[in-house]
Design a protein around this motif. Sequence first.
Motif, PDB file in Angstrom:
ATOM      1  N   LEU A   6      -1.401   4.804  -7.363  1.00 48.90           N
ATOM      2  CA  LEU A   6      -1.928   3.522  -7.820  1.00 48.90           C
ATOM      3  C   LEU A   6      -2.253   2.628  -6.624  1.00 48.90           C
ATOM      4  N   ARG A   7      -1.448   2.716  -5.578  1.00 51.42           N
ATOM      5  CA  ARG A   7      -1.710   1.927  -4.378  1.00 51.42           C
ATOM      6  C   ARG A   7      -3.070   2.297  -3.786  1.00 51.42           C
ATOM      7  N   GLN A   8      -3.362   3.585  -3.728  1.00 51.70           N
ATOM      8  CA  GLN A   8      -4.651   4.009  -3.181  1.00 51.70           C
ATOM      9  C   GLN A   8      -5.808   3.497  -4.026  1.00 51.70           C
ATOM     10  N   LEU A   9      -5.637   3.507  -5.331  1.00 49.87           N
ATOM     11  CA  LEU A   9      -6.686   2.981  -6.210  1.00 49.87           C
ATOM     12  C   LEU A   9      -6.942   1.504  -5.942  1.00 49.87           C
ATOM     13  N   ARG A  10      -5.873   0.752  -5.766  1.00 50.21           N
ATOM     14  CA  ARG A  10      -6.034  -0.685  -5.503  1.00 50.21           C
ATOM     15  C   ARG A  10      -6.665  -0.914  -4.123  1.00 50.21           C
ATOM     16  N   GLY A  22     -11.108  -4.672   7.484  1.00 49.54           N
ATOM     17  CA  GLY A  22     -10.242  -5.779   7.868  1.00 49.54           C
ATOM     18  C   GLY A  22     -10.010  -6.756   6.741  1.00 49.54           C
ATOM     19  N   ARG A  23     -11.095  -7.151   6.049  1.00 51.71           N
ATOM     20  CA  ARG A  23     -10.967  -8.115   4.946  1.00 51.71           C
ATOM     21  C   ARG A  23     -10.219  -7.489   3.768  1.00 51.71           C
ATOM     22  N   ALA A  24     -10.467  -6.218   3.509  1.00 58.04           N
ATOM     23  CA  ALA A  24      -9.755  -5.540   2.428  1.00 58.04           C
ATOM     24  C   ALA A  24      -8.269  -5.446   2.745  1.00 58.04           C
ATOM     25  N   ALA A  25      -7.935  -5.149   4.008  1.00 55.91           N
ATOM     26  CA  ALA A  25      -6.524  -5.078   4.409  1.00 55.91           C
ATOM     27  C   ALA A  25      -5.845  -6.439   4.253  1.00 55.91           C
ATOM     28  N   ASP A  26      -6.543  -7.503   4.638  1.00 52.41           N
ATOM     29  CA  ASP A  26      -5.983  -8.855   4.465  1.00 52.41           C
ATOM     30  C   ASP A  26      -5.736  -9.156   2.994  1.00 52.41           C
ATOM     31  N   ALA A  27      -6.686  -8.778   2.145  1.00 55.71           N
ATOM     32  CA  ALA A  27      -6.540  -9.044   0.709  1.00 55.71           C
ATOM     33  C   ALA A  27      -5.367  -8.275   0.124  1.00 55.71           C
ATOM     34  N   CYS A  28      -5.082  -7.105   0.670  1.00 52.13           N
ATOM     35  CA  CYS A  28      -3.978  -6.275   0.171  1.00 52.13           C
ATOM     36  C   CYS A  28      -2.668  -6.532   0.909  1.00 52.13           C
ATOM     37  N   ALA A  29      -2.714  -7.424   1.915  1.00 52.23           N
ATOM     38  CA  ALA A  29      -1.524  -7.777   2.696  1.00 52.23           C
ATOM     39  C   ALA A  29      -0.933  -6.558   3.401  1.00 52.23           C
ATOM     40  N   VAL A  30      -1.813  -5.722   3.972  1.00 50.21           N
ATOM     41  CA  VAL A  30      -1.367  -4.565   4.756  1.00 50.21           C
ATOM     42  C   VAL A  30      -2.180  -4.529   6.049  1.00 50.21           C
ATOM     43  N   SER A  31      -1.750  -3.685   6.985  1.00 55.58           N
ATOM     44  CA  SER A  31      -2.507  -3.530   8.222  1.00 55.58           C
ATOM     45  C   SER A  31      -3.762  -2.707   7.964  1.00 55.58           C
ATOM     46  N   GLN A  32      -4.769  -2.895   8.817  1.00 57.04           N
ATOM     47  CA  GLN A  32      -6.006  -2.140   8.644  1.00 57.04           C
ATOM     48  C   GLN A  32      -5.791  -0.634   8.811  1.00 57.04           C
ATOM     49  N   PRO A  33      -5.008  -0.183   9.800  1.00 59.97           N
ATOM     50  CA  PRO A  33      -4.773   1.271   9.918  1.00 59.97           C
ATOM     51  C   PRO A  33      -4.089   1.863   8.689  1.00 59.97           C
ATOM     52  N   ALA A  34      -3.155   1.094   8.089  1.00 60.02           N
ATOM     53  CA  ALA A  34      -2.464   1.601   6.903  1.00 60.02           C
ATOM     54  C   ALA A  34      -3.431   1.775   5.744  1.00 60.02           C
ATOM     55  N   LEU A  35      -4.325   0.789   5.562  1.00 60.42           N
ATOM     56  CA  LEU A  35      -5.302   0.890   4.476  1.00 60.42           C
ATOM     57  C   LEU A  35      -6.260   2.048   4.738  1.00 60.42           C
ATOM     58  N   ILE A  39      -7.008   5.417   2.354  1.00 68.09           N
ATOM     59  CA  ILE A  39      -8.339   5.773   1.864  1.00 68.09           C
ATOM     60  C   ILE A  39      -8.675   7.218   2.242  1.00 68.09           C
ATOM     61  N   ARG A  40      -8.334   7.623   3.461  1.00 64.86           N
ATOM     62  CA  ARG A  40      -8.587   9.011   3.878  1.00 64.86           C
ATOM     63  C   ARG A  40      -7.779   9.996   3.028  1.00 64.86           C
ATOM     64  N   GLU A  41      -6.540   9.644   2.751  1.00 68.41           N
ATOM     65  CA  GLU A  41      -5.703  10.513   1.916  1.00 68.41           C
ATOM     66  C   GLU A  41      -6.275  10.600   0.497  1.00 68.41           C
ATOM     67  N   MET A  42      -6.831   9.496   0.012  1.00 72.94           N
ATOM     68  CA  MET A  42      -7.438   9.513  -1.314  1.00 72.94           C
ATOM     69  C   MET A  42      -8.673  10.408  -1.320  1.00 72.94           C
ATOM     70  N   GLU A  43      -9.483  10.345  -0.262  1.00 77.68           N
ATOM     71  CA  GLU A  43     -10.661  11.208  -0.164  1.00 77.68           C
ATOM     72  C   GLU A  43     -10.253  12.683  -0.160  1.00 77.68           C
ATOM     73  N   GLU A  73     -11.575   0.999 -14.342  1.00 84.06           N
ATOM     74  CA  GLU A  73     -11.100   1.162 -15.723  1.00 84.06           C
ATOM     75  C   GLU A  73      -9.607   1.472 -15.742  1.00 84.06           C
ATOM     76  N   ILE A  74      -9.168   2.310 -14.814  1.00 83.28           N
ATOM     77  CA  ILE A  74      -7.736   2.647 -14.731  1.00 83.28           C
ATOM     78  C   ILE A  74      -6.920   1.422 -14.360  1.00 83.28           C
ATOM     79  N   LEU A  75      -7.371   0.683 -13.348  1.00 82.67           N
ATOM     80  CA  LEU A  75      -6.629  -0.497 -12.907  1.00 82.67           C
ATOM     81  C   LEU A  75      -6.576  -1.548 -14.007  1.00 82.67           C
ATOM     82  N   ARG A  76      -7.672  -1.691 -14.756  1.00 87.30           N
ATOM     83  CA  ARG A  76      -7.665  -2.650 -15.855  1.00 87.30           C
ATOM     84  C   ARG A  76      -6.661  -2.233 -16.920  1.00 87.30           C
ATOM     85  N   SER A  77      -6.595  -0.947 -17.200  1.00 92.73           N
ATOM     86  CA  SER A  77      -5.626  -0.458 -18.187  1.00 92.73           C
ATOM     87  C   SER A  77      -4.190  -0.663 -17.713  1.00 92.73           C
TER      88      SER A  77
END
Length: 318
Positions: A6-10, A22-35, A39-43, A73-77
């Motif tokens: 679920l974290r990867q989806l978000r 960078g902006r996505a990492a800030d919005a998720c309150a995580v470091s850019q390398p972590a985000l 994403i690579r693991e999700m791919e 759709e999943i996140l909304r559910s």
Amino acid sequence: MINVTLRQLRYFDALARHGHFGRAADACAVSQPALSMQIREMEQAVGGVLIERSARQVTLTAFGEELLRRVREILRSVDELGDFARASRDKLAGRLRIGMIPTIAPYLLPKVIETLARLHPELDIHVRETLTPKLIKEVAEGRLDTAIVALPVSEPSLTEVALFSENFLLVRPGEDAKTPVPSPEMLREMRLLLLEEGHCFRDQALSFCNMQSSPPREVLDASSLSTLVQMVGAGIGVTLIPEMAVTVETRSAPVTVSRFKHPQPSRTIGMVWRKTSPLSSQLQQIAEVVSLAARELRAPKGDGGKAPAKRAGRRQVA
């Protein structure tokens, strides 16, 4: 079996919205390398490339675009599961994500927050201020629980509840205080200051002046009501503002505020939320609280119910 968290989806949803790591990492309150790692693991998990990476921005691949629709759709559910849990409680509590348009938020929001905090102290209120199209999109996608906007929005998937109506008032330079209030036809010949395109209030003002089909003689744009009023005070032109904004925006400007003759231009403010939202009954209660806050905000102040003394620098004509 695909193992996606679920974290990867978000994180993927945030990256798609912001188009930048960078902006996505800030919005998720995580470091850019972590985000980026998630994403690579999700791919790897889904077996395809989701994004095209460049130094300045992120672009979704065709596969990423298709997956994003399903992810949302999943996140909304998932979010609705939490909404169902909150809906089962007897009292209003938990997270409330509420949006407001810029011509409402600075004036109504403080009173709404104060009233909600007093009546429902267990609410965790998250506020988003932006233009109507973005708010409607975010409500429909489940990223906001509700939004306070000018009605109608005419979106079939949303419930609309009218809260109150308010008039538009004319703001002119202080030296114009004793001159007659111009008609809509006369406004067409004046230098009219309006909010920039994208604001529904701009469209409503143009509609009152019957300027949608034929352009006015001269229109200047600004991004806020505050800037418009200050420009009027400097003698640049005239403008229209909603009644709830008068006290805040004209207190330090040398302007005069006048009412138009009947029928006065006005707008209806309301709340919208998804028809399928499990929080519908709770949001109806919130709507009643917002209506109460608006009534308190617009109630006459001063001794004996009289209006407050006029501030230096402006005069208001009833």
